[in-house]
Design a protein around this motif. Structure first.
Motif, PDB file in Angstrom:
ATOM      1  N   LEU A  32      44.954   5.683  -1.069  1.00 19.57           N
ATOM      2  CA  LEU A  32      46.125   5.818  -2.076  1.00 19.57           C
ATOM      3  C   LEU A  32      45.646   5.589  -3.455  1.00 19.57           C
ATOM      4  CD1 LEU A  32      48.662   3.626  -0.145  1.00 19.57           C
ATOM      5  CD2 LEU A  32      48.643   6.056  -0.659  1.00 19.57           C
ATOM      6  N   SER A  33      44.640   4.706  -3.858  1.00 20.69           N
ATOM      7  CA  SER A  33      43.984   4.625  -5.104  1.00 20.69           C
ATOM      8  C   SER A  33      43.776   5.912  -5.857  1.00 20.69           C
ATOM      9  CB  SER A  33      42.506   3.517  -5.134  1.00 20.69           C
ATOM     10  OG  SER A  33      43.012   2.125  -4.740  1.00 20.69           O
ATOM     11  N   PRO A  34      43.002   6.688  -5.261  1.00 24.93           N
ATOM     12  CA  PRO A  34      42.681   7.948  -6.111  1.00 24.93           C
ATOM     13  C   PRO A  34      43.957   8.875  -6.227  1.00 24.93           C
ATOM     14  CG  PRO A  34      41.427   8.298  -4.131  1.00 24.93           C
ATOM     15  CD  PRO A  34      41.858   6.689  -4.336  1.00 24.93           C
ATOM     16  N   LEU A  35      44.606   9.095  -5.064  1.00 27.46           N
ATOM     17  CA  LEU A  35      45.883  10.018  -5.117  1.00 27.46           C
ATOM     18  C   LEU A  35      46.926   9.377  -5.882  1.00 27.46           C
ATOM     19  CD1 LEU A  35      46.327  10.633  -1.562  1.00 27.46           C
ATOM     20  CD2 LEU A  35      45.329  12.069  -3.027  1.00 27.46           C
ATOM     21  N   LEU A  36      46.965   7.926  -6.225  1.00 29.81           N
ATOM     22  CA  LEU A  36      47.925   7.326  -7.319  1.00 29.81           C
ATOM     23  C   LEU A  36      47.283   7.605  -8.629  1.00 29.81           C
ATOM     24  CD1 LEU A  36      48.835   4.045  -5.355  1.00 29.81           C
ATOM     25  CD2 LEU A  36      50.468   6.128  -5.882  1.00 29.81           C
ATOM     26  N   ALA A  37      46.353   7.897  -8.914  1.00 26.90           N
ATOM     27  CA  ALA A  37      45.557   8.137 -10.059  1.00 26.90           C
ATOM     28  C   ALA A  37      45.739   9.630 -10.483  1.00 26.90           C
ATOM     29  CB  ALA A  37      44.083   7.525 -10.160  1.00 26.90           C
ATOM     30  N   GLY A  38      46.165  10.355  -9.371  1.00 25.46           N
ATOM     31  CA  GLY A  38      45.953  11.738  -9.619  1.00 25.46           C
ATOM     32  C   GLY A  38      44.582  12.407  -9.473  1.00 25.46           C
ATOM     33  N   VAL A  39      43.659  11.755  -8.595  1.00 25.76           N
ATOM     34  CA  VAL A  39      42.466  12.231  -8.501  1.00 25.76           C
ATOM     35  C   VAL A  39      42.409  12.977  -7.151  1.00 25.76           C
ATOM     36  CG1 VAL A  39      40.229  11.329  -8.077  1.00 25.76           C
ATOM     37  CG2 VAL A  39      41.525  10.558  -9.972  1.00 25.76           C
ATOM     38  N   SER A  40      41.521  13.908  -7.119  1.00 23.62           N
ATOM     39  CA  SER A  40      41.217  14.826  -5.664  1.00 23.62           C
ATOM     40  C   SER A  40      40.698  13.625  -4.790  1.00 23.62           C
ATOM     41  CB  SER A  40      40.586  15.876  -6.046  1.00 23.62           C
ATOM     42  OG  SER A  40      41.124  16.821  -6.904  1.00 23.62           O
ATOM     43  N   LEU A  41      40.985  14.144  -3.321  1.00 28.01           N
ATOM     44  CA  LEU A  41      40.653  13.230  -2.399  1.00 28.01           C
ATOM     45  C   LEU A  41      40.024  14.177  -1.308  1.00 28.01           C
ATOM     46  CD1 LEU A  41      40.413  10.495  -1.326  1.00 28.01           C
ATOM     47  CD2 LEU A  41      42.382  10.914   0.165  1.00 28.01           C
ATOM     48  N   VAL A  42      38.564  14.032  -0.961  1.00 28.66           N
ATOM     49  CA  VAL A  42      37.997  14.617   0.146  1.00 28.66           C
ATOM     50  C   VAL A  42      38.101  13.833   1.538  1.00 28.66           C
ATOM     51  CG1 VAL A  42      35.768  16.017   0.767  1.00 28.66           C
ATOM     52  CG2 VAL A  42      36.645  15.927  -1.432  1.00 28.66           C
ATOM     53  N   VAL A  43      38.641  14.255   2.352  1.00 26.67           N
ATOM     54  CA  VAL A  43      38.914  13.479   3.726  1.00 26.67           C
ATOM     55  C   VAL A  43      37.467  13.787   4.695  1.00 26.67           C
ATOM     56  CG1 VAL A  43      40.231  12.887   5.775  1.00 26.67           C
ATOM     57  CG2 VAL A  43      41.108  13.339   3.721  1.00 26.67           C
ATOM     58  N   VAL A  44      36.685  12.866   5.042  1.00 23.70           N
ATOM     59  CA  VAL A  44      35.610  13.106   5.753  1.00 23.70           C
ATOM     60  C   VAL A  44      35.920  12.854   7.322  1.00 23.70           C
ATOM     61  CG1 VAL A  44      33.110  12.460   5.981  1.00 23.70           C
ATOM     62  CG2 VAL A  44      34.073  12.606   3.557  1.00 23.70           C
ATOM     63  N   ASP A  45      35.564  13.618   8.133  1.00 25.01           N
ATOM     64  CA  ASP A  45      35.771  13.511   9.433  1.00 25.01           C
ATOM     65  C   ASP A  45      35.008  12.352   9.899  1.00 25.01           C
ATOM     66  OD1 ASP A  45      33.775  15.127  11.410  1.00 25.01           O
ATOM     67  OD2 ASP A  45      34.025  16.208   9.516  1.00 25.01           O
ATOM     68  N   GLU A  46      35.376  11.741  11.379  1.00 24.85           N
ATOM     69  CA  GLU A  46      34.588  10.656  11.762  1.00 24.85           C
ATOM     70  C   GLU A  46      33.105  11.161  12.265  1.00 24.85           C
ATOM     71  OE1 GLU A  46      36.148   7.663  14.018  1.00 24.85           O
ATOM     72  OE2 GLU A  46      38.210   8.043  13.694  1.00 24.85           O
ATOM     73  N   VAL A  47      33.113  12.156  12.770  1.00 24.64           N
ATOM     74  CA  VAL A  47      31.742  12.659  12.966  1.00 24.64           C
ATOM     75  C   VAL A  47      30.691  12.948  11.868  1.00 24.64           C
ATOM     76  CG1 VAL A  47      30.460  14.431  14.259  1.00 24.64           C
ATOM     77  CG2 VAL A  47      32.709  13.755  15.465  1.00 24.64           C
ATOM     78  N   THR A  48      31.088  13.520  10.924  1.00 30.63           N
ATOM     79  CA  THR A  48      30.259  13.706   9.597  1.00 30.63           C
ATOM     80  C   THR A  48      30.262  12.351   9.076  1.00 30.63           C
ATOM     81  OG1 THR A  48      31.395  15.954   9.483  1.00 30.63           O
ATOM     82  CG2 THR A  48      30.215  14.809   7.479  1.00 30.63           C
ATOM     83  N   ALA A  49      31.216  11.295   8.996  1.00 30.88           N
ATOM     84  CA  ALA A  49      30.911  10.083   8.525  1.00 30.88           C
ATOM     85  C   ALA A  49      30.004   9.248   9.139  1.00 30.88           C
ATOM     86  CB  ALA A  49      32.252   9.543   8.370  1.00 30.88           C
ATOM     87  N   LYS A  50      29.428   9.447  10.294  1.00 25.36           N
ATOM     88  CA  LYS A  50      28.399   8.799  11.164  1.00 25.36           C
ATOM     89  C   LYS A  50      27.126   9.567  11.242  1.00 25.36           C
ATOM     90  CE  LYS A  50      31.828   6.823  14.173  1.00 25.36           C
ATOM     91  NZ  LYS A  50      32.388   6.740  15.399  1.00 25.36           N
ATOM     92  N   ASP A  51      26.849  10.502  10.453  1.00 20.74           N
ATOM     93  CA  ASP A  51      25.736  11.364  10.478  1.00 20.74           C
ATOM     94  C   ASP A  51      25.413  11.510   9.006  1.00 20.74           C
ATOM     95  OD1 ASP A  51      23.607  13.429  10.377  1.00 20.74           O
ATOM     96  OD2 ASP A  51      24.778  14.792  11.877  1.00 20.74           O
ATOM     97  N   PRO A  52      24.357  10.735   8.584  1.00 22.47           N
ATOM     98  CA  PRO A  52      24.006  10.679   7.040  1.00 22.47           C
ATOM     99  C   PRO A  52      23.721  12.132   6.600  1.00 22.47           C
ATOM    100  CG  PRO A  52      22.788   8.997   8.155  1.00 22.47           C
ATOM    101  CD  PRO A  52      23.572   9.806   9.376  1.00 22.47           C
ATOM    102  N   ARG A  53      23.232  12.971   7.483  1.00 21.59           N
ATOM    103  CA  ARG A  53      22.816  14.381   6.726  1.00 21.59           C
ATOM    104  C   ARG A  53      23.854  15.215   6.618  1.00 21.59           C
ATOM    105  NH1 ARG A  53      17.620  15.373   5.867  1.00 21.59           N
ATOM    106  NH2 ARG A  53      15.971  14.058   6.901  1.00 21.59           N
ATOM    107  N   ALA A  54      24.563  15.075   7.543  1.00 23.73           N
ATOM    108  CA  ALA A  54      26.018  15.845   7.481  1.00 23.73           C
ATOM    109  C   ALA A  54      26.830  15.067   6.654  1.00 23.73           C
ATOM    110  CB  ALA A  54      26.770  15.868   8.930  1.00 23.73           C
ATOM    111  N   LEU A  55      26.844  14.043   6.268  1.00 23.83           N
ATOM    112  CA  LEU A  55      27.703  13.363   5.073  1.00 23.83           C
ATOM    113  C   LEU A  55      27.137  14.000   3.841  1.00 23.83           C
ATOM    114  CD1 LEU A  55      29.930  11.723   4.233  1.00 23.83           C
ATOM    115  CD2 LEU A  55      28.137   9.660   4.334  1.00 23.83           C
TER     116      LEU A  55
END
Length: 175
Positions: free
Chosen positions: A24-47
């Protein structure tokens, strides 16, 4: 505050309270949000690949993930130079990790947030650029609408430099 050209990367699992502010913080400020899926979030290279591909400028990580990211080879770390603001939370930010970060990304902002189960997400914030000569792990000052007190066993404030127990008060405190 957010810059208008920021792209925040949201990677905290939705079942964890920190995800609400991370979304909510970035969206309420009108800033773009990139949603990272859980598999990518747990793999440093993929992240790294996703953050670089999306041009992420702000990333919240636990210190153990930050340590894993800093342990990657230089070709991966170069891709993370797009991240201008890093936020750590959820674990203690050790001084050696903070120094390693500052050495690798001297132009980036590194904020250390502190909170506990009793508060809504975080209670204090420390900008590591303000460390100066102070030693140890620093948690900073209370965030807006929050109070932090260091008290003794009789619930009296202790003088600066004296050990005590941290007590949090304010709007984010649970009943």
């Amino acid at each position: 505050p957010y810059a208008s050209d920021e792209r925040c990367c949201q990677k905290t699992t939705l079942s964890f309270v920190d995800s609400v502010a991370e979304i909510l913080s970035p969206l309420l400020a009108g800033v773009s949000l990139v949603v990272v899926d859980e598999v990518t979030a747990k793999d440093p290279r993929a992240l790294v690949r996703l953050v670089a591909h999306e041009g992420g400028t702000r990333l919240l990580v636990v210190p153990s993930l930050l340590r894993a990211l800093l342990g990657l080879d230089e070709s991966a770390l170069i891709k993370l130079e797009c991240v201008r603001c890093w936020v750590t939370s959820g674990e203690r930010l050790e001084p050696d990790l903070e120094r390693a970060f500052r050495s690798r990304f001297p132009a980036a902002v590194l904020l250390n947030l502190y909170g506990s189960s009793e508060v809504s997400a975080d209670a204090t914030c420390f900008n590591t650029a303000e460390r100066g000569e102070r030693a140890g792990s620093l948690i900073g000052r209370p965030i807006a609408n929050t109070h932090a007190y260091v008290l003794d066993g009789q619930m009296n404030p202790v003088p600066v430099g004296v050990s005590g127990e941290l007590h949090i008060g304010g709007d984010g405190l649970a009943r």
